[in-house]
Design a protein around this motif. Structure first.
Motif, short mmCIF file in Angstrom:
data_model
loop_
_atom_site.label_atom_id
_atom_site.label_comp_id
_atom_site.label_asym_id
_atom_site.label_seq_id
_atom_site.Cartn_x
_atom_site.Cartn_y
_atom_site.Cartn_z
N GLN A 220 0.84 -1.20 0.00
CA GLN A 220 0.00 0.00 0.00
C GLN A 220 0.88 1.24 0.00
OE1 GLN A 220 -3.49 -0.86 0.37
NE2 GLN A 220 -3.60 1.09 -0.71
N VAL A 221 0.48 2.26 -0.75
CA VAL A 221 1.16 3.54 -0.67
C VAL A 221 0.92 4.12 0.72
CG1 VAL A 221 1.23 5.91 -1.55
CG2 VAL A 221 0.91 4.00 -3.13
N PRO A 222 1.98 4.44 1.48
CA PRO A 222 1.77 4.98 2.83
C PRO A 222 1.13 6.37 2.78
CG PRO A 222 4.09 5.04 2.25
CD PRO A 222 3.40 4.32 1.13
N LEU A 223 0.31 6.67 3.79
CA LEU A 223 -0.25 8.02 3.86
C LEU A 223 0.89 8.98 4.17
CD1 LEU A 223 -3.46 7.30 5.95
CD2 LEU A 223 -3.32 7.87 3.52
N PRO A 224 0.85 10.18 3.59
CA PRO A 224 1.94 11.13 3.81
C PRO A 224 2.01 11.58 5.26
CG PRO A 224 0.14 12.14 2.58
CD PRO A 224 -0.18 10.67 2.68
N GLY A 225 3.21 11.94 5.72
CA GLY A 225 3.42 12.38 7.10
C GLY A 225 2.53 13.53 7.49
N ALA A 226 2.30 14.47 6.58
CA ALA A 226 1.47 15.64 6.88
C ALA A 226 0.06 15.22 7.27
CB ALA A 226 1.42 16.56 5.66
#
Ligand SMILES: [Ca+2]
Ligand SMILES: [Ca+2]
Ligand SMILES: [Ca+2]
Length: 248
Positions: A220-226
């Motif tokens: 899965q593409v990780p959710l961005p840190g922001a």
């Protein structure tokens, strides 16, 4: 009021930043002529999550099957300074850990654009051919020979097999594409027939591809840190808002 504004902003970030991240993996390979036939390659596909992606082959470096056919042209698709003649026949298998490919584990075949590429749809795999225009997005020039398809897979271990047309289940199990030779366009003078090259492009809006040797891990593409920072901030605001309400 602040809480609702933050929620709206959070929703905007979710829809804008989280899913739409195009990811691509390009893999180059070569098949070889041997005394008994041609080799085939097995790419191990480790699906860490269920998901959808596209597979696009570029291999056959001519537009038609015969130099005399209208529209005949050649192109060095992989830019190696040579023309080679792989007509890819590709197959999906479940990977049960055994050393050989078995017919019992065969899931789907895609040989050409909309030819020998039956739509498959079940709980493990969904596969459907792309159109000729979509298949040409990676540079393919032959009107049919390079397969391209959309696929979804359940989480698990798979094997994607790239062979020269045609590989049967028995040949896959035996480890050699028996009696096979590469198919230069009819009338082509002095072709390379000892080997033939291919390029696979894996792409997805929602999955990452990472290659190590002949294993491709799909995650899965990780959710961005922001997103996580903002989510925490919104949760904090909501909590304070509730405490104020309770105190009042
Ligand atoms: Ca080439
Ligand atoms: Ca293609
Ligand atoms: Ca083919």
């Amino acid at each position: 009021m602040i809480k609702y504004a933050l929620s709206a902003a959070l929703a905007a970030i979710l829809s804008a930043a989280a899913p739409a991240q195009a990811n691509t993996l390009v893999v180059d390979g070569t098949l070889f002529r041997q005394a008994g036939g041609t080799t085939f390659d097995v790419w191990k596909i480790n699906m860490q999550t269920a998901g959808n992606f596209s597979v696009n082959l570029a291999a056959y470096e001519a537009a038609q099957n015969n130099v005399a056919t209208a529209g005949y042209a050649t192109a060095d698709l992989n830019g190696d300074g040579e023309l080679t003649w792989l007509d890819p026949d590709t197959h999906w298998y479940l990977d049960d850990g055994s050393a050989t490919l078995s017919a019992a584990n065969h899931l789907a075949r895609c040989d050409d654009i909309a030819n020998n590429c039956a739509t498959v749809s079940n709980g493990t795999i969904n596969l459907a051919s792309q159109s000729q225009v979509q298949g040409a997005a990676d540079g393919s020039i032959h009107f049919r020979r390079d397969p391209a398809f959309d696929i979804s897979l359940a989480a698990g271990a798979y094997q994607y097999v790239i062979a020269d047309y045609r590989l049967t289940d028995a040949e896959a199990a035996a480890g050699i594409n028996s009696g096979d030779t590469f198919s230069q366009p009819g009338g082509y003078v002095d072709p390379i027939l000892d080997y033939a090259d291919y390029r696979i492009t894996f792409s997805s809006d929602t999955l990452n591809f990472a290659r190590s040797g002949n294993t491709i891990t799909v995650s899965q593409v990780p959710l961005p840190g922001a997103f996580w920072l903002f989510g925490s901030a919104v949760a904090g605001c909501s909590l304070r808002a509730r405490r104020k309400t309770a105190a009042a």
